[in-house]
Design a protein around this motif. Structure first.
Motif: not given
Length: 129
Positions: A8-9, A103-105, A120-125
Protein backbone atom coordinates in the motif's frame (compact mmCIF):
# COMPACT_ATOMS: atom_id res chain seq x y z
CA UNK A 1 2.99 -22.80 -0.03
CA UNK A 2 1.67 -19.63 -1.65
CA UNK A 3 2.76 -16.37 -0.05
CA UNK A 4 0.77 -13.17 -0.49
CA UNK A 5 2.46 -9.78 -0.29
CA UNK A 6 0.30 -6.67 -0.48
CA UNK A 7 1.83 -3.21 -0.85
CA UNK A 8 0.00 0.00 0.00
CA UNK A 9 1.15 3.54 -0.73
CA UNK A 10 0.75 5.93 2.19
CA UNK A 11 0.09 9.53 1.06
CA UNK A 12 -3.23 9.94 -0.73
CA UNK A 13 -3.93 6.21 -0.40
CA UNK A 14 -4.07 5.47 3.32
CA UNK A 15 -4.52 9.20 3.98
CA UNK A 16 -6.44 11.76 1.98
CA UNK A 17 -3.53 14.18 1.65
CA UNK A 18 0.19 14.52 1.31
CA UNK A 19 1.75 14.49 4.78
CA UNK A 20 5.25 15.85 4.21
CA UNK A 21 4.47 19.56 4.65
CA UNK A 22 2.63 18.80 7.89
CA UNK A 23 5.83 17.23 9.19
CA UNK A 24 7.83 20.28 8.09
CA UNK A 25 5.32 22.46 9.93
CA UNK A 26 5.56 20.34 13.09
CA UNK A 27 9.36 20.51 13.07
CA UNK A 28 9.80 24.18 12.15
CA UNK A 29 6.66 25.98 13.37
CA UNK A 30 8.53 28.02 16.00
CA UNK A 31 11.07 29.26 13.46
CA UNK A 32 10.62 33.02 13.01
CA UNK A 33 11.34 32.58 9.29
CA UNK A 34 8.75 29.83 8.84
CA UNK A 35 6.38 31.88 6.65
CA UNK A 36 9.19 33.08 4.40
CA UNK A 37 10.43 29.49 4.02
CA UNK A 38 6.90 28.43 3.15
CA UNK A 39 6.77 31.05 0.39
CA UNK A 40 10.05 29.67 -1.02
CA UNK A 41 8.68 26.13 -0.89
CA UNK A 42 5.47 27.25 -2.63
CA UNK A 43 7.57 28.92 -5.35
CA UNK A 44 9.51 25.67 -5.76
CA UNK A 45 6.16 23.87 -5.96
CA UNK A 46 5.19 26.08 -8.88
CA UNK A 47 8.48 25.23 -10.59
CA UNK A 48 7.71 21.55 -10.04
CA UNK A 49 4.16 21.84 -11.41
CA UNK A 50 5.50 23.59 -14.51
CA UNK A 51 8.11 20.81 -14.85
CA UNK A 52 11.08 23.13 -14.42
CA UNK A 53 12.36 21.05 -11.50
CA UNK A 54 11.87 17.40 -10.58
CA UNK A 55 10.13 15.97 -7.51
CA UNK A 56 13.39 14.98 -5.80
CA UNK A 57 14.64 18.57 -6.16
CA UNK A 58 11.43 19.90 -4.60
CA UNK A 59 11.86 17.51 -1.66
CA UNK A 60 15.50 18.45 -1.27
CA UNK A 61 14.50 22.13 -1.10
CA UNK A 62 11.88 21.40 1.55
CA UNK A 63 14.30 19.37 3.64
CA UNK A 64 16.89 22.12 3.40
CA UNK A 65 14.41 24.86 4.32
CA UNK A 66 12.63 23.17 7.21
CA UNK A 67 14.87 20.42 8.59
CA UNK A 68 18.43 21.69 8.19
CA UNK A 69 20.13 21.98 11.56
CA UNK A 70 17.54 19.81 13.32
CA UNK A 71 18.99 17.09 15.53
CA UNK A 72 17.93 13.46 15.31
CA UNK A 73 16.28 13.73 18.74
CA UNK A 74 14.30 16.78 17.62
CA UNK A 75 13.15 14.92 14.51
CA UNK A 76 12.12 11.89 16.60
CA UNK A 77 10.16 14.09 19.01
CA UNK A 78 8.47 15.91 16.14
CA UNK A 79 7.63 12.56 14.50
CA UNK A 80 5.91 11.29 17.65
CA UNK A 81 3.97 14.54 17.94
CA UNK A 82 3.05 14.62 14.25
CA UNK A 83 1.75 11.02 14.18
CA UNK A 84 -1.05 12.03 16.52
CA UNK A 85 -2.29 14.51 13.87
CA UNK A 86 -2.34 12.15 10.88
CA UNK A 87 -5.79 10.90 9.96
CA UNK A 88 -6.01 7.53 8.24
CA UNK A 89 -8.84 7.17 5.75
CA UNK A 90 -11.36 4.45 4.83
CA UNK A 91 -8.86 2.64 2.60
CA UNK A 92 -6.75 2.01 5.68
CA UNK A 93 -9.65 0.92 7.88
CA UNK A 94 -11.63 -1.05 5.28
CA UNK A 95 -8.90 -2.57 3.12
CA UNK A 96 -5.47 -2.44 4.70
CA UNK A 97 -6.60 -3.63 8.13
CA UNK A 98 -8.68 -6.44 6.59
CA UNK A 99 -6.07 -7.65 4.08
CA UNK A 100 -4.51 -11.04 4.74
CA UNK A 101 -0.92 -11.90 4.01
CA UNK A 102 2.29 -9.96 4.39
CA UNK A 103 1.57 -6.22 4.19
CA UNK A 104 3.92 -3.36 3.46
CA UNK A 105 3.41 0.38 3.52
CA UNK A 106 5.67 2.02 0.96
CA UNK A 107 6.01 5.75 0.67
CA UNK A 108 8.29 8.60 -0.25
CA UNK A 109 7.25 10.06 3.11
CA UNK A 110 9.87 9.95 5.86
CA UNK A 111 10.19 6.66 7.70
CA UNK A 112 10.82 8.63 10.88
CA UNK A 113 7.09 9.30 11.28
CA UNK A 114 5.78 6.29 9.37
CA UNK A 115 7.51 3.94 11.82
CA UNK A 116 5.95 5.85 14.72
CA UNK A 117 2.53 5.71 13.10
CA UNK A 118 2.81 2.01 12.21
CA UNK A 119 5.13 0.48 14.84
CA UNK A 120 3.99 -3.10 14.17
CA UNK A 121 3.92 -2.92 10.37
CA UNK A 122 6.50 -3.29 7.62
CA UNK A 123 7.34 0.18 6.36
CA UNK A 124 9.64 1.45 3.60
CA UNK A 125 10.03 5.19 3.21
CA UNK A 126 12.53 7.98 2.88
CA UNK A 127 15.33 8.05 5.41
CA UNK A 128 17.21 11.19 6.39
CA UNK A 129 21.00 11.21 6.55
Amino acid sequence: MKRTVVVFDFDKTLTDRDTLFGFYRTVAWGDRLFLIKRIFLNAAGVLYKTRLIQNHTLKRIGIHLFLKGTTRDELENAARKYCKKIELNNVYWNYYKKTNGEKWIVSASPEIYLRNLFPDEKVAGTTFT
